[in-house]
Design a protein around this motif. Structure first.
Motif, mmCIF file in Angstrom:
data_model
loop_
_atom_site.group_PDB
_atom_site.id
_atom_site.type_symbol
_atom_site.label_atom_id
_atom_site.label_comp_id
_atom_site.label_asym_id
_atom_site.label_seq_id
_atom_site.Cartn_x
_atom_site.Cartn_y
_atom_site.Cartn_z
ATOM 1 N N HIS A 198 2.063 14.614 2.581
ATOM 2 C CA HIS A 198 3.020 14.344 1.505
ATOM 3 C C HIS A 198 2.385 13.537 0.389
ATOM 4 N N TYR A 199 1.480 12.640 0.757
ATOM 5 C CA TYR A 199 0.794 11.804 -0.223
ATOM 6 C C TYR A 199 -0.132 12.661 -1.083
ATOM 7 N N PHE A 200 -0.887 13.530 -0.447
ATOM 8 C CA PHE A 200 -1.820 14.400 -1.173
ATOM 9 C C PHE A 200 -1.078 15.315 -2.141
ATOM 10 N N ARG A 201 0.029 15.897 -1.700
ATOM 11 C CA ARG A 201 0.772 16.821 -2.559
ATOM 12 C C ARG A 201 1.335 16.100 -3.783
ATOM 13 N N LYS A 226 0.267 13.210 -5.187
ATOM 14 C CA LYS A 226 -0.797 12.761 -6.082
ATOM 15 C C LYS A 226 -1.394 13.931 -6.844
ATOM 16 N N SER A 227 -1.538 15.073 -6.196
ATOM 17 C CA SER A 227 -2.074 16.255 -6.877
ATOM 18 C C SER A 227 -1.175 16.661 -8.037
ATOM 19 N N ARG A 228 0.123 16.577 -7.822
ATOM 20 C CA ARG A 228 1.085 17.004 -8.841
ATOM 21 C C ARG A 228 1.149 16.014 -10.001
ATOM 22 N N TRP A 229 0.950 14.721 -9.740
ATOM 23 C CA TRP A 229 1.194 13.701 -10.744
ATOM 24 C C TRP A 229 -0.048 13.227 -11.500
ATOM 25 N N SER A 230 -1.226 13.459 -10.979
ATOM 26 C CA SER A 230 -2.424 12.839 -11.558
ATOM 27 C C SER A 230 -2.616 13.185 -13.029
#
Length: 377
Positions: A252-255, A257-261
């Motif tokens: 959930h953290y990876f998804r 961060k990928s979307r928001w970076s």
């Protein structure tokens, strides 16, 4: 190496200035968003099995590493009790002078909810869960009773929390306003809002918080509101510049961060261009401790002039912490905190992010780190 006069430290031209000294008006000493109880990759369940005695020494080690990195004042935004501040004041340990939030206030299922699937709170030392304006006011009273210098609230969900999203609102406007009112009753205590998504940032600014932490969803209209209200932004870009490794973080953290970076970098760059006052803070604990000033290079990459980035870690940060009458700039009669740098930050801001280039750290006139003497300079 020559040591600069007061005029030289104030940034006045002088041909005798050493090339190893930062040519800035202010000195680099502040970090406004850290979690000394945390380390990157530490699973939530670790809070259940942690040995508190061992944790005490680990936190003391992180404080020392932060001081060696050139930071002499820190604001911890959740997880560290006020006793560490007392220990530092009594010189029982060495580290930056400390402001603490003690615990983070949020609602059930929100960013501050450390409950495991079975319902056990994995880290009661970190959070206060409250679900009405009255409960939130009581939670603020509890952290203030515990010695909080600043009250930390969650206005939105977050990246690392499993039950919500940065776009989700956490505490409502009425709940945030209750905290701001309660803090104001206690000698004008300040309120820091974890606020990533747009709607929650709006509620936090309307409620009158002192600072927006992260601010990933800032819009042009919210920049206007922040400027109108005099709120600070602590953008923590280290959290979005850090490389993404799906093997090193929960899915959930990876998804998230990928979307928001990408959008985060755009929005923070725009806030910087609009002149929203920025104070330095990396969210250390989520990212590595002891590399606090590496954040300055990220601010420059997002559009800041190097001197403005340095100001974010000096006079702006001192204003945010309410200590600008004594700290944040080198002037006669103020507390003598400063660092000496082996390099020229205005030409290479990245030099400040490498602890080995911070060759001298002076805190309230006391030498805390001296690589010059070791090198025989």
């Amino acid at each position: 190496m020559m040591y600069p006069s007061e005029a030289e430290w104030a940034g006045e031209p002088n041909s005798r200035r050493s090339p190893g000294v930062a040519r800035t008006r202010d000195h680099l000493c502040f970090h406004c968003h850290t979690h000394l109880c945390m380390t990157p990759g530490r699973p939530l369940v670790a809070g259940l099995t942690a040995d508190r005695t061992v944790e005490t020494f680990e936190i003391a080690e992180r404080l020392r590493a932060t001081l060696d990195a050139g930071v002499t004042s820190v604001r911890d935004l959740g997880g560290v009790p006020s006793g560490y501040r007392t220990a530092l004041e009594r010189d029982l340990i060495e580290g930056p002078r400390l402001q603490v939030a003690v615990r983070v206030i949020g609602h059930t299922g929100g960013h501050a909810d450390c409950s495991l699937p079975g319902g056990t709170n994995a880290d009661p030392h970190l959070t206060e869960v409250a679900d009405t304006a009255d409960e939130v006011r009581m939670a603020a009273r509890r952290v203030l009773r515990a010695g909080a210098d600043v009250v930390k609230v969650c206005a939105t969900g977050g990246m690392g929390s499993p039950y919500d999203d940065p776009d989700d609102e956490d505490l409502t406007y009425q709940e945030l306003k209750a905290v701001v009112d309660e803090a104001a009753r206690r000698r004008g205590k300040r309120v820091a809002a974890h606020a990533q998504g747009t709607a929650g940032i709006h509620s936090a600014l309307r409620a009158g918080v002192t600072s927006i932490e992260h601010g990933y969803g800032l819009t042009d209209e919210l920049c206007d509101l922040a400027l109108e209200r005099g709120a600070f932004l602590v953008p923590t870009p280290a959290t979005v510049f850090a490389p993404l490794d799906p093997a090193a973080m929960p899915d959930h953290y990876f998804r998230k961060k990928s979307r928001w970076s990408g959008v985060t970098k755009e929005n923070i760059a725009h806030a910087i261009s609009r002149g929203v006052p920025v104070a330095l803070g990396t969210d250390a604990g989520v990212v590595r401790h002891g590399r606090n000033l590496a954040e300055l290079a990220y601010l420059v990459e997002l559009g800041m002039d190097p001197l403005d980035a340095i100001t974010a870690g000096t006079s702006n940060a001192a204003r945010l912490l309410g200590v600008d009458d004594q700290l944040g700039s080198l002037q006669t009669g103020r507390t003598a905190d400063f660092v000496v740098v082996d390099g020229e930050p205005l030409h290479d801001i990245g030099v400040l992010g490498r602890s080995e280039h911070i060759v001298l750290v002076v805190q309230a006139g006391v030498v805390r780190k001296d690589l010059l003497r070791r090198k025989g300079m």
